[in-house]
Each structure stands twice: as C-alpha cells, then as structure tokens.
Design a protein around this motif. Structure first.
Motif, short mmCIF file in Angstrom:
data_model
loop_
_atom_site.label_atom_id
_atom_site.label_comp_id
_atom_site.label_asym_id
_atom_site.label_seq_id
_atom_site.Cartn_x
_atom_site.Cartn_y
_atom_site.Cartn_z
N ILE B 450 4.19 10.26 -11.34
CA ILE B 450 5.11 9.87 -10.35
C ILE B 450 5.27 8.56 -10.34
O ILE B 450 4.44 7.74 -10.20
CB ILE B 450 4.78 10.56 -9.19
N PRO B 451 6.47 8.04 -10.74
CA PRO B 451 6.75 6.61 -10.64
C PRO B 451 6.62 6.16 -9.32
O PRO B 451 7.09 6.67 -8.30
CB PRO B 451 8.42 6.67 -11.00
N GLY B 452 5.74 5.14 -9.10
CA GLY B 452 5.75 4.60 -7.83
C GLY B 452 4.45 4.80 -7.31
O GLY B 452 3.96 4.36 -6.13
N ILE B 453 3.53 5.93 -7.78
CA ILE B 453 2.00 6.22 -7.48
C ILE B 453 1.35 5.75 -8.74
O ILE B 453 1.52 6.22 -9.77
CB ILE B 453 2.13 7.59 -7.24
N HIS B 454 0.32 5.15 -8.33
CA HIS B 454 -0.66 4.86 -9.29
C HIS B 454 -2.09 5.33 -8.69
O HIS B 454 -2.65 4.97 -7.60
CB HIS B 454 -0.97 3.26 -9.61
N ARG B 467 -2.42 4.46 -4.84
CA ARG B 467 -1.66 3.50 -4.35
C ARG B 467 -0.11 3.68 -4.46
O ARG B 467 0.33 4.15 -5.41
CB ARG B 467 -1.88 2.16 -5.25
N LEU B 468 0.61 3.56 -3.29
CA LEU B 468 2.00 3.54 -3.15
C LEU B 468 2.89 2.28 -3.50
O LEU B 468 2.49 1.45 -2.73
CB LEU B 468 2.21 4.18 -1.78
N GLY B 508 -8.53 1.34 5.54
CA GLY B 508 -8.42 -0.14 5.29
C GLY B 508 -7.95 -0.25 3.81
O GLY B 508 -8.42 0.54 2.96
N GLN B 509 -7.37 -1.26 3.66
CA GLN B 509 -6.92 -1.70 2.25
C GLN B 509 -6.50 -3.03 2.30
O GLN B 509 -6.37 -3.60 3.24
CB GLN B 509 -5.75 -0.63 1.90
N ARG B 510 -6.10 -3.71 0.83
CA ARG B 510 -5.78 -5.09 1.00
C ARG B 510 -4.64 -5.18 1.54
O ARG B 510 -3.62 -4.39 1.55
CB ARG B 510 -5.68 -5.45 -0.44
N ASP B 511 -4.04 -6.29 2.20
CA ASP B 511 -2.93 -6.49 2.98
C ASP B 511 -1.73 -6.45 1.97
O ASP B 511 -1.88 -6.94 0.74
CB ASP B 511 -2.87 -8.05 3.43
N GLY B 512 -0.84 -5.68 2.52
CA GLY B 512 0.43 -5.69 1.58
C GLY B 512 0.28 -4.27 0.41
O GLY B 512 1.12 -4.13 -0.17
N THR B 513 -0.71 -3.77 0.35
CA THR B 513 -1.12 -2.55 -0.30
C THR B 513 -0.97 -1.53 0.50
O THR B 513 -1.36 -1.43 1.65
CB THR B 513 -2.26 -2.55 -1.20
N TYR B 514 -0.40 -0.11 -0.27
CA TYR B 514 -0.18 1.19 0.72
C TYR B 514 -0.90 2.28 0.06
O TYR B 514 -0.74 2.21 -1.43
CB TYR B 514 1.20 1.31 0.98
N HIS B 515 -1.39 3.27 0.60
CA HIS B 515 -2.32 4.14 0.05
C HIS B 515 -2.18 5.49 0.68
O HIS B 515 -1.72 5.47 2.13
CB HIS B 515 -3.76 3.98 -0.37
#
Lengths: 546, 546
Positions: B450-454, B467-468, B508-515
C-alpha cells in the motif's frame, strides 16, 4: 499515616503484622534490620524461637564491585512497608509451617492444624452449590452442552453467558467494567433486593472480589498533601484490607470505635468525635462501613444506617458500604438493610446528593466461592466525569476473571421456581445458611461459658471477636518478646493446640483490651473441638501466668 | 511525570486517551471542563460530532444546600487523571457504540465492526485448547471425574490440582503467591525452557494476568521525591500498561526509543542517552523490556539481550522482562531467549547481582486464554526482606483467581508424549501457531504493497505497528479537531470501514511520525478483508486530503 491527636488506630497495633515480623528478624549481632548487614549474618526469629539460615546478604561483591541491591528494604516503596495485613500474617505462615512439620512426621500435641483465621468456607469443607458449578463447567467446556446429565436450566444459563462473551468463549476479555448482560443481571438483583428501587447497569462495575473494587474506590478518593490529604473513616475493629489500602495510598486513616458493650454497634456521636479530631490534620472525605460486620459479626439496624447517612450528608463524606455478608444474618430480630435502599427511602433530599459505593462478592454468603474472585460495586450519585476516569482506571487491568464474572451472574440470577434446578438450589442454600446460623449460636454460647472470655452475639457475617481477660504476667511476658499480648496468646494456642486464630491486634481494638477473631466456618464437629480446645487452653494459660 | 529535557514520551501524545476525551467534552458555552458548571449545560463531543444530553451537574441543591460532589474531577486522585490507556480508549468505545447502532438497524457502509485493537485471540475466533478446558471443567465440577468422556490424563491432572486446593475445591482461597504445586510446576517449566538453569518455586508469584504482577513490581520499586523519585525506563513505542502504572504511581517515565529503521531493534546507546538525561531529574531504578515486542512485533536477538543486561548491571537498574509472547515467534532466524537464561549464561559476575523479574501469562501464545487472568512472575536476586514485603503486598488481595492458576498449571505442564491427550494437544497448538505465523507474514506483505504505509516484519508477538505517511492537509484537519493525526485517521477508518485499530499515539512514537497498531488475530479470511479495507481507505484518505 495516622491522625495525630485522634484516638489510636492501627498505627500502634503492629503485632500480627509483617511489620513486627521484620522487626523480629533482628540480627543477633544487635544491629537493626535496616541497611546492608554483613555477609553471613544469622537471623533469629524470636517468634518461632529458632535460628534462621544466613540470608543472602544485601551487599554483593563481584567484578561490578561491592554494592547494595537496587531494590532493598531501604529503597523500596515506603508506603508498602507501612502495610499490615494480619489475616495472612505470621501466625498463618507459622500454621502452614506446622502443617508441613506434621506431614514430615514431627510429633506435636495435635494431629492437624484447624484454621479458623480466614473466611474461607470451602477450605473448611463447605460444598459448592451444584447449579453454580454445573453452569460454569458448561461454560468452560461447551461440548458438555450436548450432555444429558446436565439440567436444561443450567444449559440455558451457560448458553446465555457464552453468547455474551467475545467469540462465545470464557477465554476472551470482557469490557473492563464487566460483561454487559451480567451487569444488567446485577442491576435486576439489586432492584429486587431493594424492593424496586431502580438500579442502572451503567452504575455497576464488576471486580476481582470485593477487595479489588474497594481499593479502586479508595484510590479515586485519595488526593491532597499534608492537612488537605484525604482522610478515610474506618471502624475499629476493622477488616485490615482498609488500613492496608490506606497505608499503600498514603491516605489518612481516621479510626472510629465500635461499642463492644453494645454489641459492637456504631454510635454517630463517635463518628462525630472522630471526624472533628481528624479535621485538624487532614481532609476527611469518605466513611467506610462493613455491615454485617467483619471481624465483629454485628448487624446494623435501620435507624443506625439512617443516622450514618445523615452524618455523611452533613459532613460531606463519600459513603462506602461493604455489604459482602448481606445474606449472612442469623439472629432473630436482625435483618440486612442495604445502604442504597435506606438512602432512597430517606427521600430525594438525601438520595439526590449522598455519594455511595456499595460492594458485594461471590466469596461469602451461602456460596463461599472465594477462589473465583467474583464481585461488583454499585456507584450512586457519582460524577459522570469521575465515572469516565473510573472506567479508564479499571481498563488498565483489562477485566476481572470471566469465570468470576460468570459465577457472579449465577449468584445474582439463581434458579427460579419454575426451573428444574430450583429445588436443589434452595435446599443447598438453606442448608448452608442454617448450619452457619447454628454454628454462630454455638460459638457464642460455648465461648461465654469460659471464664475470662466474653463474646457478643454473632448476629451475622462469619466471625466472632471475643474479648480475653489476660493475666498481668502474660502481658509482661508478651512485652518481653516484643509481641502484642493477644499475638502471644494466639501463637501459644497454635503451638500447643493446633488452632489458628488471628489476634485482635491485627484488626484494631481499644488500648488495653485483647481479642481474637475466629471464623465460625469449621464443620460443626470440628468447631466443637476448636471451642473445647480454646476452653482447655485458656484455663491452662490463665493458670500458667497467674 | 516526564523527565524534562529528555526526549518527548507519552506526555505529549494525549490522543487515543481519556485525557483528550475529557478535554473534548468541553461545554459549548466555552468554559472548560473543570469545576462546577451550570445546571443543564450541554456537552458537545467533537470526536463523535454530536451533542450530548445535559449531564447531571456536579453542583447539587437541596435541603443540604448548594454544593459540589465530594468526588469530582477536581478533587479526585490527580495521578489517576494522568493515566492514559489507548488500547481500551475512546476509539474502542466508539466501536462498541457502532456495533450497537448496527444492531438497532442504523445503516452504515459496513455490516460489522472488525476489532483488531486488542490481543484477544478467542474474541477473534481462535478455539481453546481442548485439554485445558477439559481439565478446568473437571476441576470446576468434580462429578465429571466419573464421566467416561474425559481422557484419563485430564482426570489425573484435575485430581492433582484439586488435591492442592483448600477443601479440594476451586472455591477456596490459595496462598497469596499461588498454589504451591503450581508454583513448583512453573519452576520446572522455566528450568526446561532455560536448558536446566535452576528455578526456585519460592521465586515464583502467580498473578492475575501479567499486568497485575507488572504493576506490583513497579509499585515496590517506586519511592523518593523530586530528583530522587524513581525513574523507570520504558520503550517507545510501548504497551500503555507501563505508562499508565507509572502515572498512577507518580513515578518518572524515562522513554527510550526503538529503532524503526532497524526493525524496531533496541540500541544500547539509546538506553545510555535516555538514562543519562534522566539522571538530571530523577533516580533511574528499573528498565522494562517487552520481548517479543508489543506493539512492535520484533524479537530481540541474544547479543542485544546480553548488552541490555550488561547495561542494567553497569547502571544499577532492576530489570523487568515482559515475556508474555515467548511462544509467539514466527520469523525464520528469530528465536526467543529468556532474559533469565541469558543472564545465567553470562556467568556469576552477572547472575549473582542483576535483579530481574520476568513475566508470563495465559493470555497470549498459542492458548490466548485472556479471560482466565492467569499469570506469574519469577524474581531473581530479590532481597529476601523485600520478598517478605512482596508476599505481604499480594496477600492484601488474597489470591489470584484459582481457575486462572489452574489454567496456568496446564500451560506450564501440558500433556506429555506418553499421555492420551498429547497428540490432540500438539495438533491444536501447532495449528494455532502456524496460522498466526501465516497471518504475520500476510499482514506484512499486504501492508507493504500500500503506497504510504510501511511495515516492519512481524517477527513475533501478535501485532504490527506500520508507519503512515499522512498528507499535510489531514494533519491540519486533525489539529483543528484537537486530535492526533493518527487518531483522526483511525477514527475515520472506523466510521467509514468498520475497522477498529489503535492510533500509534496511544503507544508513543517519534514526533512527526504516525502509526497504528493492528493485531494479526482476525481469522485469515477476515484479516484479508481488513487489509484490503485499509488499502481502499488509505488511498481514499490520501486523495481526500491531498
């Protein structure tokens, strides 16, 4: 914490507790238990009067150097250290040890230890209610739903519970407040019990026994520091769960005394005295009542409950009603009145404002299913935002055991008159309660024939808390061993007679008075033996120290 | 509490939590949720975009006068307010609501809600292990011991458990640390798992799931004030039990980040960075590891575990190893190594000093018996006096559920090759693990198309944490609604597709990352649907906000 200036509570009464155990584990070198200690130190356990193996020292030596453990008695949570819990304290540990010694063939003046220290009916031989166990077995292993040996109503009940479980399995988590269908059944049970006063399933939270819910409520209520710290009123004598939870939360215990001379009744003037003294030092916010009483076995009358509710309203206190013995009422003229029912019968002036949490459990009453850890609380007039917080708080532990929830469902929704299991259920329930009632009477009667023991009527619950007259010499002998006199007494009773009771000091009592708590749960014939052994021991003890 | 100056942890990530829910319940009059408010105020729930019924006001008027409730959001325990627990947060509550709406006939673009938010295998259709349920049914209703339908080994096992119960009944309390026979079986299981490294039953404490034991250990470890307050290192992303427990205990959360680019592996240099920063502000005393990882699905290699142990020894930290997924390892080349085994293989320099508590549960692995709430912890190198305190602490809650203890006994002592139930047991266990393994691979493969999902490989446990890539416009739209962007995403996914996931911000995740966290537990066919729905939604979402 204890309120300075208030009447002494559990703070002084440290025997029958782990605190004293640790004190007694004083190193024979004389230095006190704190800190590192030297490698190879021996400990002497004065209570057991034996030397103990050298413990692994707290200080370690290796390539990483000499150092203390990360977690030791000096660095651990100090609130946990303050906890005391006599019901499972050193006397019970010694009882377990004696049982092992008996198994290993050590000769004793008795052949078995009889444990009357804890309200554990099945351990004392009470049989489970057949219907309850049939339904749970069906839920656990649904292949049995095909089995002709199980009555239809048990199958229907099991089917209904399974339908309410995720994936139709007891192995799924439920909602954190409990399975919805069961919360509905609890609400119906309460409505029926309370003559139709409505109960809302959204006010019901299922729990892991009642203890879990009680601690959760105390946790919600605790805030502030110093003089604004939450104070919680608890009876003396009390069930030590309360003092333990307050110690852990570093909340302030406010002790109010039950009146032993008036059959352990609660007098509102004593509540007033206690709260007034406490307001100097903390912020009294909650009042806990255990009815029927543990360890004191009294049943509160309706008038007294009204007075307590009025007092809570006037003093702006959150009421916590521990009603786990609601079916355990034995004495003629006594009746269980739920705090909720009385509150609503007092009219909206009270029922619209007084905040109340009441607690029930599968562990007591006629079923005694302690091991299933089922329970619930109902909250009345709780702030909706606090309810959200409560739901969040309980969700961290995911959910109470589903077998416990299922068992609770059967307790609140037992077989009905038109169902096949009804007759057996009623027979078993009646028999269990009848036997308890007989044992309650017998316990009181026999104990009151022993010179030096005085026992109030066991109106309800599962305990008696008789008062002991102890000779001055025994009191001094106990002090020499750094033991509370009733701990000294109970420990001797255990060693000489194999009877395990809990000293009154583990529950709190007025200074200079001595008691023990004894359950009425041993089977009738065994209970007779227990009572006769106490008679024999008390006579001998009194003679020895006179 | 968060360590000021340390990398941002859960403190900032408030969405997916009740804290934000309460914030969103802002009164439409504009005043914030605190304090009394006026009678009849309406609330707007922005998340659900609906108006709510006026809540019962916090201020009451009656003969006792206008006053606030004793217990309200301003007076309640502030530590409880700080708790966040996303796994059962607002998105799950909304999912439950949508299910009700569907039942009531409300039209939606889907016919059922698929919940992939929680590791609840049975709820997702996994069947119980037959032998386990047979033995528990026999224990619950011992009349079945006469029944020919049950295999002999199940009967023997049930008989053995019942013999170890008070009065031969699951309804009796056990010792607070658990039934002795079961603790012995746990010790044997650990010895076998760890190639013969000895395990002592006295180091085993049975618990109500693993969560209970984890909170108990954190409680013991918490002390001090201000700069001496206990700090506990937890991974980010983390399982929110840890942050919730630390918030409740007012201990300091020290966040260390897992390396997403290296398959969520743990780098000791990151541990060093985190502990160094934390020492400025608190007293770091414990390090928590989840292996296999939740929510990130990685399996730690042996070298990394050694490094962590060395780090804990050097930095004088108590190790807590959450190993509840120890049987859930899917990826070739990956293997579960217990912290205990590695510790002892490192030699006495480490094994004699490093303090370790490791946790296991009946809820995960191949059995997934969450509802039974069984678990244990093993403590290594624990100060003997602290062990006494631990025993006392757990005794206040009496004992874990006996059905949970019994089930745990079967997990650690399953059918043996010479027993009649062995073949079926192995077949069921293998099948469950095989299916999980297949679903782990499928989830990774499909999501990565899916493009945009890793998505990192799901090496173990039951989750993926992909990761989104979210469009800037979506991030702004989320901010306008006071939502974390991944909460905004997951809420839309739920509303539009009926798929319930948990936003990464809840872990919790690194700032600016989305999951998001998604379990691999839905049945294979359903999991395919979930993955395709995510594909469709992600495309549409990206288009809508680009």
């Amino acid at each position: 914490m204890r309120v300075p200036g208030s009447s002494p509570g559990r703070g002084e009464e440290r025997d029958g507790s782990y605190t004293i155990t640790l004190m007694l584990l004083t190193r024979i070198t004389g230095c006190c238990g704190k800190g590192g200690g030297q490698k190879g130190d021996h400990f002497v356990d004065y209570q057991r009067n034996i030397f103990c193996e050298p413990q692994k020292p707290n200080m370690t030596e290796n390539g990483l150097g000499h150092r203390e453990r990360v977690l030791n008695v000096d660095t651990m949570n100090p609130n946990v250290k303050r906890i005391e819990y006599a019901v499972r304290g050193p006397i019970v540990q010694r009882a377990v040890q004696i049982e092992k010694e008996l198994k290993e063939g050590v000769k004793k003046p008795f052949t078995e230890v009889i444990k009357a220290n804890i309200g554990d009916a099945h351990a004392m031989g009470q049989k489970p209610i057949t219907f309850f166990r049939q339904v749970i077995a069906l839920c656990v292993y649904p292949d049995l739903l095909e089995d002709d040996k199980f009555p239809e109503d048990a199958k229907n009940r099991a089917w209904r519970i399974l339908q309410a479980c995720g994936g139709g399995s007891l192995g799924a988590y439920s909602a954190s407040s409990g399975i919805e269908v069961i919360r509905q059944d609890v609400a119906k049970y309460i409505e029926k019990r309370d003559s139709g006063i409505p109960s809302n399933p959204d006010d019901i939270y299922l729990s892991t026994g009642a203890s879990d819910a009680i601690v959760t409520m105390l946790k919600l209520l605790t805030s502030g520091e110093g003089k604004t710290r939450t104070g919680v009123m608890i009876s003396i004598p009390q069930y030590p769960l309360y003092s333990a939870a307050l110690a852990e939360l570093a909340a302030v215990q406010i002790s109010y005394y039950l009146d032993e001379d008036k059959c352990w009744s609660l007098d509102v003037s004593e509540l007033r005295r206690a709260v007034k003294a406490a307001r100097e030092h903390c912020n009294p916010r909650a009042l806990c009542i255990i009815n029927p009483g543990n360890p004191t076995g009294q049943v509160q009358n309706r008038q007294c409950i009204e007075d307590v509710i009025r007092f809570a309203a006037e003093e702006h206190l959150f009421l916590m009603a521990d009603e786990v013995y609601q079916d355990n009422v034995y004495m003629e003229g006594c009746q269980f009145h739920s705090f909720k029912k009385v509150l609503f019968e007092m009219g909206s002036e009270y029922s619209s404002v007084v905040e109340l949490a009441s607690f029930h459990s599968t562990s007591k009453c006629y079923m005694g299913e302690c091991g299933f850890r089922g329970g619930y609380m109902e909250v009345i007039n709780m702030d909706p935002e606090v309810k959200l917080q409560l739901t969040k708080l309980v969700s961290v532990q995911l959910c109470p055991s589903i077998t416990g929830q299922a068992l609770l469902d059967l307790v609140v929704n037992p077989p009905q008159p038109d169902e096949p299991s009804y007759a057996t259920f009623i027979k078993e329930r009646t028999a269990n309660l009848h036997i308890l009632s007989e044992k309650a009477k017998m316990t009181e009667q026999v104990l009151n024939t022993i010179p030096g023991i005085h026992c109030n009527p066991v109106q309800g619950a599962m305990y008696t808390f008789p008062r002991l007259t102890l000779p001055e010499k025994a009191i001094n002998a106990a002090k020499e061993q750094e033991q509370a006199p009733d701990m000294f007494y109970c420990m001797k009773l255990l060693e000489e007679m194999g009877i395990c009771l809990v000293p009154g000091s583990g529950f709190g009592q007025r200074d200079g008075t001595y008691h023990f708590r004894m359950t009425i749960l041993p089977a009738t014939e065994k209970l007779k033996i227990v009572l006769e052994k106490i008679r024999e021991f008390h006579k001998r003890f009194t003679e020895e120290f006179s």
